[in-house]
Design a protein around this motif. Structure first.
Motif, PDB file in Angstrom:
ATOM      1  N   TYR A 244       0.836  -1.213   0.000  1.00 22.80           N
ATOM      2  CA  TYR A 244       0.000   0.000   0.000  1.00 22.80           C
ATOM      3  C   TYR A 244       0.864   1.255   0.000  1.00 22.80           C
ATOM      4  O   TYR A 244       0.569   2.235  -0.696  1.00 22.80           O
ATOM      5  N   PHE A 245       1.948   1.231   0.762  1.00 23.46           N
ATOM      6  CA  PHE A 245       2.872   2.366   0.746  1.00 23.46           C
ATOM      7  C   PHE A 245       3.430   2.592  -0.664  1.00 23.46           C
ATOM      8  O   PHE A 245       3.576   3.722  -1.121  1.00 23.46           O
ATOM      9  N   ALA A 246       3.765   1.494  -1.340  1.00 22.87           N
ATOM     10  CA  ALA A 246       4.439   1.592  -2.636  1.00 22.87           C
ATOM     11  C   ALA A 246       3.497   1.940  -3.777  1.00 22.87           C
ATOM     12  O   ALA A 246       3.894   2.631  -4.723  1.00 22.87           O
ATOM     13  N   THR A 247       2.247   1.470  -3.704  1.00 23.60           N
ATOM     14  CA  THR A 247       1.348   1.595  -4.852  1.00 23.60           C
ATOM     15  C   THR A 247       0.065   2.369  -4.569  1.00 23.60           C
ATOM     16  O   THR A 247      -0.608   2.793  -5.519  1.00 23.60           O
ATOM     17  N   GLY A 248      -0.293   2.507  -3.300  1.00 23.18           N
ATOM     18  CA  GLY A 248      -1.583   3.114  -2.974  1.00 23.18           C
ATOM     19  C   GLY A 248      -2.748   2.167  -3.177  1.00 23.18           C
ATOM     20  O   GLY A 248      -3.908   2.557  -3.051  1.00 23.18           O
ATOM     21  N   GLU A 249      -2.438   0.904  -3.463  1.00 24.47           N
ATOM     22  CA  GLU A 249      -3.481  -0.086  -3.698  1.00 24.47           C
ATOM     23  C   GLU A 249      -3.460  -1.164  -2.612  1.00 24.47           C
ATOM     24  O   GLU A 249      -2.400  -1.531  -2.105  1.00 24.47           O
ATOM     25  N   LEU A 250      -4.644  -1.677  -2.299  1.00 31.43           N
ATOM     26  CA  LEU A 250      -4.760  -2.739  -1.312  1.00 31.43           C
ATOM     27  C   LEU A 250      -4.638  -4.095  -1.978  1.00 31.43           C
ATOM     28  O   LEU A 250      -5.269  -4.348  -3.007  1.00 31.43           O
ATOM     29  N   LEU A 251      -3.824  -4.954  -1.411  1.00 29.01           N
ATOM     30  CA  LEU A 251      -3.760  -6.328  -1.886  1.00 29.01           C
ATOM     31  C   LEU A 251      -5.044  -7.062  -1.511  1.00 29.01           C
ATOM     32  O   LEU A 251      -5.654  -6.773  -0.474  1.00 29.01           O
ATOM     33  N   PRO A 252      -5.474  -8.010  -2.324  1.00 32.04           N
ATOM     34  CA  PRO A 252      -6.633  -8.817  -1.922  1.00 32.04           C
ATOM     35  C   PRO A 252      -6.296  -9.642  -0.684  1.00 32.04           C
ATOM     36  O   PRO A 252      -5.138  -9.995  -0.453  1.00 32.04           O
ATOM     37  N   ALA A 253      -7.298  -9.925   0.116  1.00 37.39           N
ATOM     38  CA  ALA A 253      -7.088 -10.750   1.309  1.00 37.39           C
ATOM     39  C   ALA A 253      -6.574 -12.119   0.894  1.00 37.39           C
ATOM     40  O   ALA A 253      -6.947 -12.649  -0.161  1.00 37.39           O
ATOM     41  N   PRO A 254      -5.691 -12.720   1.691  1.00 32.85           N
ATOM     42  CA  PRO A 254      -5.197 -14.062   1.361  1.00 32.85           C
ATOM     43  C   PRO A 254      -6.355 -15.055   1.268  1.00 32.85           C
ATOM     44  O   PRO A 254      -7.265 -15.029   2.106  1.00 32.85           O
TER      45      PRO A 254
END
Length: 330
Positions: A244-254
Motif C-alpha cells: 500500500y505504501f508503494a502503490t496506494g493499492e490494497l492487496l486482496p485478502a489471502p
C-alpha cells in the motif's frame, strides 16, 4: 535509511512486537516470510535467565533467517537485569531490547515492565547498566506513562538516549489503559519533533490496516511502526502495508489455500521446535485467528483445538480446504 547502530532496516521498517505466548520462533517465521523487517522474542524474565530456568532459556532460541532479531528481557532488579543482558547477548542477537511497557499485573506491580514508569530514575540507572554490560545495540519498548497523570515520555526518551539506547518503541497508551481506549499517538509526534531526540522512534498501538499505517506514518512522523495484535493469525499485514505504501493499492485478502499453507508451516515448525504435544497445544490459540470470519466454523475449530494428533490436524486442514473451497475472504 533507518538504522539501529549499524543495522540498516530500510526507509520505514515494520516491526513485530514482542508478545508473550505468541511471538515464538514458529510465529516469527511466518511473519518474517510475510515482510516483518525486525522482530523480537517474547519477553524473558531476568530472574529466570540467571537461574537457568528452562522456559526462560528456551526463549533465547533464535535462528539465522530471522536476522535482524532482538531478544527482549524484563525485570525489576538492576543487577539481575545486567547479568541477564550478558546472558542474552551471548545468544548472539542483533539487538537487546528492554521491556518497560508490559502492563499485566504480575509484572507491572512488582516494578518491572510498565511498573518502572513510576520510578524514572531507576529506569535510567538500569538502562545505563545494561548498555555497559553488552556490546550490541540496546533498545527500549515502553508506554506513555503509568496513567494520565504520569506521562513523562519526553523526559524518558531524552534520558534513555543520553545513557546509550539506540532506538525506542512506544506503545501510545498508559499502563492504566492496558489495551483499551484510544492510543495517543500525538505524544509520539511530540517526541519526534523534539530536536534533542536523535534515535529512531517507532510507534505501536491500533495499527490494524494498511490505511491506518499510512495515516499514522504521515500524521505523526514516526520512523517505523511496531505491529502486535493485528499480526496474530494475519502475518500478511506486513506485506500488505508495504504494498500500500508503494502503490496506494490494497492487496486482496489471502485466500483459503494461502491461509492453510501458512497454518501448516506454522504448525510444522511448532511441532518440530517443541515436540508434538506442546507444539499442538501452543498452536491452538492461532486457529481462530487464521480462519476468522468463516461461517459455521465452530465445529472445525472445536476439533482443531482438541486434537492431540499432528496427522489428524493436517487432515482437518485438508477437510476445511475442501469444505470451504468456494469461500472468498473480504
Amino acid at each position: 535509511m533507518i538504522k539501529i547502530g549499524d543495522i540498516a532496516l530500510g526507509e520505514f521498517p515494520l516491526l513485530l512486537a514482542p508478545m508473550e505466548d505468541v511471538s515464538d520462533p514458529p510465529f516469527r517465521a511466518v511473519c518474517k516470510e510475510n515482510g516483518a523487517d525486525l522482530m523480537f522474542t517474547e519477553f524473558i524474565s531476568s530472574e529466570g535467565l540467571i537461574r537457568d530456568a528452562t522456559k526462560s532459556v528456551q526463549k533465547l532460541d533464535i535462528f539465522d533467517y530471522e536476522k535482524p532479531i532482538g531478544i527482549q528481557i524484563f525485570g525489576n532488579e538492576i543487577e539481575s537485569m545486567r547479568e541477564a543482558a550478558a546472558i542474552a547477548a551471548a545468544a548472539k542477537p542483533d539487538i537487546l531490547d528492554i521491556n518497560y511497557g508490559c502492563p499485566v499485573h504480575k509484572v507491572a506491580c512488582k516494578g518491572a515492565g510498565a511498573g518502572i514508569l513510576l520510578d524514572i530514575d531507576k529506569m535510567v540507572s538500569m538502562t545505563a547498566e545494561i548498555v555497559k554490560a553488552v556490546d550490541i545495540p540496546v533498545t527500549v519498548k515502553t508506554r506513555l506513562g503509568w496513567d494520565e497523570h504520569t506521562i513523562r515520555i519526553q523526559e524518558v526518551v531524552e534520558r534513555l538516549q543520553d545513557v546509550g539506547i539506540q532506538a525506542i518503541s512506544i506503545h501510545a497508551r498508559t499502563r492504566k489503559q492496558m489495551y483499551k481506549g484510544q492510543a495517543r499517538w500525538e505524544y509520539l509526534a511530540e517526541v519526534k519533533n523534539n530536536p534533542r531526540v536523535k534515535i529512531p522512534v517507532f510507534g505501536n498501538g491500533d495499527v490494524d490496516s494498511p490505511e491506518r499505517a499510512k495515516e499514522y506514518r504521515e500524521k505523526y512522523g514516526v520512523d517505523g511502526i511496531m505491529i502486535g495484535r493485528a499480526s496474530i493469525g494475519y502475518p500478511w499485514i506486513f506485506n500488505e502495508i508495504k504494498h500500500y505504501f508503494a502503490t496506494g493499492e490494497l492487496l486482496p485478502a489471502p485466500d483459503l489455500n494461502e491461509r492453510i499453507r501458512v497454518t501448516k508451516n506454522h504448525l510444522d515448525f511448532s511441532v518440530r521446535w517443541k515436540g508434538e504435544k506442546l507444539g499442538l497445544l501452543e498452536m491452538r490459540r492461532h486457529y481462530t485467528n487464521y480462519f476468522r470470519g468463516m461461517p459455521n466454523f465452530k465445529p472445525f475449530r472445536t476439533e482443531l483445538v482438541t486434537s492431540e494428533d499432528y496427522g489428524h490436524v493436517l487432515e482437518l486442514l485438508e477437510t476445511i480446504g475442501n469444505a470451504y473451497a468456494d469461500y472468498e475472504f473480504q
